[in-house]
Design a protein around this motif. Structure first.
Motif, PDB file in Angstrom:
ATOM      1  N   GLN A 192       0.834  -1.200   0.000  1.00  0.00           N
ATOM      2  CA  GLN A 192       0.000   0.000   0.000  1.00  0.00           C
ATOM      3  C   GLN A 192       0.875   1.260   0.000  1.00  0.00           C
ATOM      4  N   PRO A 193       0.333   2.378  -0.512  1.00  0.00           N
ATOM      5  CA  PRO A 193       1.102   3.643  -0.512  1.00  0.00           C
ATOM      6  C   PRO A 193       1.137   4.268   0.884  1.00  0.00           C
ATOM      7  N   GLN A 194       1.924   3.697   1.764  1.00  0.00           N
ATOM      8  CA  GLN A 194       2.003   4.157   3.142  1.00  0.00           C
ATOM      9  C   GLN A 194       3.347   3.771   3.735  1.00  0.00           C
ATOM     10  N   ARG A 195       3.723   4.454   4.777  1.00  0.00           N
ATOM     11  CA  ARG A 195       4.932   4.072   5.494  1.00  0.00           C
ATOM     12  C   ARG A 195       4.569   3.024   6.538  1.00  0.00           C
ATOM     13  N   VAL A 196       5.507   2.132   6.802  1.00  0.00           N
ATOM     14  CA  VAL A 196       5.277   1.039   7.746  1.00  0.00           C
ATOM     15  C   VAL A 196       6.378   1.074   8.802  1.00  0.00           C
ATOM     16  N   ALA A 197       5.971   0.964  10.060  1.00  0.00           N
ATOM     17  CA  ALA A 197       6.943   0.951  11.161  1.00  0.00           C
ATOM     18  C   ALA A 197       6.622  -0.201  12.102  1.00  0.00           C
ATOM     19  N   ILE A 198       7.616  -1.026  12.385  1.00  0.00           N
ATOM     20  CA  ILE A 198       7.484  -2.085  13.381  1.00  0.00           C
ATOM     21  C   ILE A 198       7.721  -1.472  14.763  1.00  0.00           C
ATOM     22  N   VAL A 199       6.857  -1.837  15.696  1.00  0.00           N
ATOM     23  CA  VAL A 199       6.962  -1.308  17.056  1.00  0.00           C
ATOM     24  C   VAL A 199       7.023  -2.474  18.042  1.00  0.00           C
TER      25      VAL A 199
END
Length: 256
Positions: free
Chosen positions: A153-160
């Protein structure tokens, strides 16, 4: 052995001379406290990057949709290669669906394993149904499928995660995160916000962080903990933005 005594005398004489000089002693006396105090003043939290990165992501969330995905894994305390439970939660910001979704799986190969010294509550997941997976390939398939769908998807992804690198290390036998994904550690952010270098449990971090929403009775389940990690991250983000005094910044609007 006389030569040893002579050698010792030759070596110790300059030291005795140095400390017998009043002016030198006064200089040492004056400079040591100043040096020690300067070192204290230069102390900075070791993990400032995670806090700065979170603040930057939230400030830019009006321009760029971001999804945070938290991971929590429980292992058998007698063999950390035996994963017993996995929890995931996702939190979408800056999008039309700012929801929070949680998932929880028990590893059926290890259902009979019970920790004696480490708290684990496998039967208290409160945010959906519990799934069963097989250790090994199933873990890799679930995580790969989840991240593939998010990255597409056109989005940023961050693992937390709370001590996220330890969690990733527990999963390393079966899965590693994509290299392009940002990683945020709520433990490190807590250390920055409180000026501490010691570690803190998720429960204590939640308890100490203003605005963090959680239910103490539901802790120690991997699915619930993953959800509470995102709640902690949201509260930490609020504190970061307020501390930076962003002019005209509506924190609720940023997150929603």
């Amino acid at each position: 052995m006389a030569w040893c005594g002579n050698l010792f005398t030759l070596l110790i004489k300059p030291v005795i001379y140095f400390f017998n000089q009043p002016s030198l002693l006064r200089h040492v006396r004056d400079i040591l406290p100043r040096t020690f105090n300067n070192n204290l003043l230069k102390f900075e939290p070791e993990y400032a990057d995670d806090s700065d990165r979170l603040g930057s992501i939230l400030r830019e969330s009006k321009k760029y949709a971001t999804v945070f995905i938290s991971i929590e894994a429980k292992v058998w305390n007698q063999d950390h290669n035996k994963i017993t439970d996995i929890g995931l939660s996702t939190w979408y910001t800056g999008s039309f669906d700012p929801g929070r979704y949680s998932h929880y799986w028990q590893v059926k190969d290890n259902l009979s394993l019970r920790n004696e010294c480490t708290a684990n509550e496998p039967d208290t997941f409160m945010f959906g149904s519990t799934g069963l997976v097989e250790e090994g390939a199933d873990i890799a398939l679930i995580l790969d499928a989840m991240f593939k769908s998010l990255i597409s998807q056109p989005q940023r992804v961050a693992i937390v995660g709370h001590d996220v690198h330890s969690t990733i290390g527990l999963l390393k036998t079966y899965w590693e995160p994509p290299g392009s994904i940002m990683i945020l550690d709520t433990q490190r952010i807590w250390q920055v916000q409180y000026g501490r270098v010691d570690k803190v449990t998720l429960e204590d971090a939640l308890d100490m962080t203003l605005g963090a929403v959680y239910n103490k009775c539901w802790l120690h389940n991997a699915g619930n903990d993953a959800r509470f990690i995102l709640n902690l991250l949201e509260a930490q983000g609020g504190l970061i933005l307020r501390a930076q005094n962003d002019v005209g910044l509506d924190f609720e609007h940023v997150l929603r």
